[in-house]
Design an enzyme around this catalytic site. Structure first.
Site, PDB file in Angstrom:
ATOM      1  N   LEU A  13       0.844  -1.189   0.000  1.00  0.00           N
ATOM      2  CA  LEU A  13       0.000   0.000   0.000  1.00  0.00           C
ATOM      3  C   LEU A  13       0.888   1.250   0.000  1.00  0.00           C
ATOM      4  CD1 LEU A  13      -2.839  -1.020   2.484  1.00  0.00           C
ATOM      5  CD2 LEU A  13      -2.482  -1.651   0.086  1.00  0.00           C
ATOM      6  N   GLY A  16      -0.977   6.784  -0.170  1.00  0.00           N
ATOM      7  CA  GLY A  16      -1.138   7.976   0.664  1.00  0.00           C
ATOM      8  C   GLY A  16      -0.447   9.199   0.084  1.00  0.00           C
ATOM      9  N   ARG A  20       2.624  15.079   5.404  1.00  0.00           N
ATOM     10  CA  ARG A  20       3.499  15.490   6.499  1.00  0.00           C
ATOM     11  C   ARG A  20       4.964  15.575   6.079  1.00  0.00           C
ATOM     12  NH1 ARG A  20       2.201  11.476  11.215  1.00  0.00           N
ATOM     13  NH2 ARG A  20       4.002  12.543  12.144  1.00  0.00           N
ATOM     14  N   LYS A  27       6.435   9.964  -0.799  1.00  0.00           N
ATOM     15  CA  LYS A  27       6.923   9.590   0.528  1.00  0.00           C
ATOM     16  C   LYS A  27       7.772   8.328   0.507  1.00  0.00           C
ATOM     17  CE  LYS A  27       3.988   7.919   3.587  1.00  0.00           C
ATOM     18  NZ  LYS A  27       3.007   7.807   4.686  1.00  0.00           N
ATOM     19  N   GLN A  77      -5.615   3.650  -6.574  1.00  0.00           N
ATOM     20  CA  GLN A  77      -6.690   3.855  -5.605  1.00  0.00           C
ATOM     21  C   GLN A  77      -7.115   5.316  -5.671  1.00  0.00           C
ATOM     22  OE1 GLN A  77      -5.764   3.816  -1.436  1.00  0.00           O
ATOM     23  NE2 GLN A  77      -7.867   3.333  -0.821  1.00  0.00           N
ATOM     24  N   GLY A 145      -4.309   0.371  17.847  1.00  0.00           N
ATOM     25  CA  GLY A 145      -5.344  -0.643  17.930  1.00  0.00           C
ATOM     26  C   GLY A 145      -4.802  -1.894  18.595  1.00  0.00           C
ATOM     27  N   ALA A 412      58.363  18.821 -11.927  1.00  0.00           N
ATOM     28  CA  ALA A 412      57.382  19.643 -11.231  1.00  0.00           C
ATOM     29  C   ALA A 412      57.029  20.880 -12.045  1.00  0.00           C
ATOM     30  CB  ALA A 412      57.925  20.061  -9.872  1.00  0.00           C
ATOM     31  N   ARG A 429      58.374  23.999 -19.012  1.00  0.00           N
ATOM     32  CA  ARG A 429      58.373  25.217 -18.209  1.00  0.00           C
ATOM     33  C   ARG A 429      58.811  26.390 -19.066  1.00  0.00           C
ATOM     34  NH1 ARG A 429      62.127  22.889 -13.357  1.00  0.00           N
ATOM     35  NH2 ARG A 429      60.611  21.483 -12.362  1.00  0.00           N
TER      36      ARG A 429
END
Length: 456
Positions: A13, A16, A20, A27, A77, A145, A412, A429
């Site tokens: 499910l 929703g 929030r 979500k 749904q 519940g 370098a 260089r």
């Protein structure tokens, strides 16, 4: 027929609105440890090898369908009239299906596969319950519940807290909402559920009381821990779920032989793979797709994602390994080194202040501080290849595509745009010019000019 021999359908499910969360992202697509919460749930369910997986969607349907791809079918749904009504929407997708149905919730992502299997096993126990409910015992049962059941788990009544009497409220077994039944029983019972309640909705738990009123047996299976059925409805609950997951992973990896110097500061991804005798210092973050071999050492404040760290290798501190980074055995990257789609051979090292992108570095090579592989021209990416035991001097720019031969040296400060042969020295260089006394004369002239400006 046992649970293991019957076909299984998973109904998740996820219709929703998730108001929030206050987010444009659905979500159940919000990530925990870098993985959408619904994917955590589906991965656990996949261990049961379901024949069908149906996700009930509503708001944000397009996002979910894109994220799920072909891993599940979806059904809509609309309008949303309760959990019982939501499960009913899956009936069409399960037409002709005669196995078991397990109802899960997309925002309850931590239910273990073993728990799901226990529900199915109970469904096929000797007393053959019509419906199996997953119960849990929270520290504070509050307004949950209640599931009124005997010692054998046989349910005599499901009751919402507001409708429960004092004795029923004293019961600590609560309803998680997760249920299992045969497809035939599930949808037959749902057709008898009414909506004569304050919300005018059709509630899934009502199928239990209907079956009990028919004289049928219904049973509860207890969850191992309330955290397993933790629901996520807000950003705060998402953060709490992340913290819970991370804490469990830290305990797991330490039990597997990994040293975490400050466990609470290390964050793992859902798919992080570590070997024994790995050491991880404080404030290390693992993104998705990281494997770390035995004996490797990840130093403080490093970030790794999509990377492979070889045996005995060292990372950091303050290093960043991006997707495609591969470190060979005993290789080393130090502070403020970044690797992306690059391979560092066995024993090779880049100690500090270096970017290696789209590069292949041979075994034993040394990359000096401030070296950059210039891999992008604004349109295309190009590769840099550095041979075994090559030495790249500090502050060098390797302009790809370019190959530096084995045992070669780049002086370098060089900007190298052409290949360097094995064993060669490449120095790029500008000529150094010296003007004796020029700086002294400049300073004297400027001081006089500044003094004259003040007088005027």
């Amino acid at each position: 027929m046992t649970a293991s021999t019957r076909e299984l359908a998973i109904v998740v499910l996820a219709a929703g609105k998730g108001t929030r969360m206050k987010s444009d992202l659905h979500k159940v697509l919000h990530p925990i440890a870098g993985r959408p919460m619904i994917d955590h749930l589906l991965a656990s369910a996949a261990a049961l090898r379901p024949a069908k997986t149906v996700v009930v969607v509503g708001a944000g349907r397009e996002q979910l369908e894109m994220a799920l791809g072909d891993r599940a079918t979806t059904c809509l749904q609309e309008p949303q009239m309760g959990t019982g009504h939501a499960v009913q929407q899956a009936e069409r997708e399960l037409a002709g299906f005669s196995g078991d149905v397990l109802v899960l919730y997309g925002d309850v992502p931590f239910v273990k596969g073993e728990t799901m299997q226990a529900m199915l096993d109970r469904l096929h126990a000797e007393d053959r319950p019509k419906v199996v409910v997953l119960g849990f015992e929270p520290d504070d049962a509050g307004a949950y519940g209640r599931v009124i059941a005997d010692a054998g788990g046989r349910i005599s009544k499901m009751v919402e807290f507001k409708d429960a009497n004092e004795a029923e409220r004293a019961c600590t077994l609560c309803n998680s909402g997760l249920m299992a039944a045969s497809a035939a029983d599930m949808f037959d019972l749902l057709r008898r559920v009414g909506n004569d309640n304050a919300q005018g909705e059709y509630y899934l738990p009502d199928i239990v009381n209907i079956a009990i009123s028919d004289g049928e047996t219904c049973a509860a299976v207890p969850s191992d821990t309330p955290d397993e059925v933790r629901g996520i409805n807000s950003r705060a609950e998402l953060a709490a779920a992340e913290a819970l997951w991370q804490a469990e992973q830290r305990d797991y990896w330490m039990a597997e032989g990994v040293t975490l110097r400050a466990p609470e500061t290390v964050f793992f991804s859902w798919d992080t793979e570590l070997s024994a005798d790995v050491t991880i210092e404080p404030n290390v973050v693992f993104g998705p797709g990281v494997t770390v071999a035995r004996g490797a050492h990840i130093k403080a404040f490093s970030h790794l994602e999509g990377a492979s760290v070889g045996e005995g290798a060292q990372v950091g501190p303050y290093a960043r390994l991006r997707p495609g980074a591969v470190m060979g055995k005993n290789s080393f990257v130090g502070n403020f080194v970044e690797m992306k789609k690059a391979t560092l051979g066995e024993g090779a090292k880049a100690s500090h202040l270096t970017y290696l992108g789209d590069a292949e570095v041979g075994a034993g090579a040394n990359i000096g501080a401030g070296t950059i592989t210039c891999n992008y021209d604004g349109y295309f990416k190009y590769k840099t290849v550095i041979g075994e035991n090559a030495f790249i001097g500090s502050n060098s720019a390797l302009i790809a595509p370019v190959t530096i031969g084995r045992d070669a040296i780049v002086a370098a400060g060089s900007a190298v745009s052409r290949d360097v042969d094995d064993g060669d020295l490449r120095m790029v260089r500008g000529e150094q010019i010296v003007k004796p006394g020029w700086a002294d004369r400049f300073h004297d002239a400027m001081k006089k000019k500044k003094a004259a400006a003040k007088k005027s």
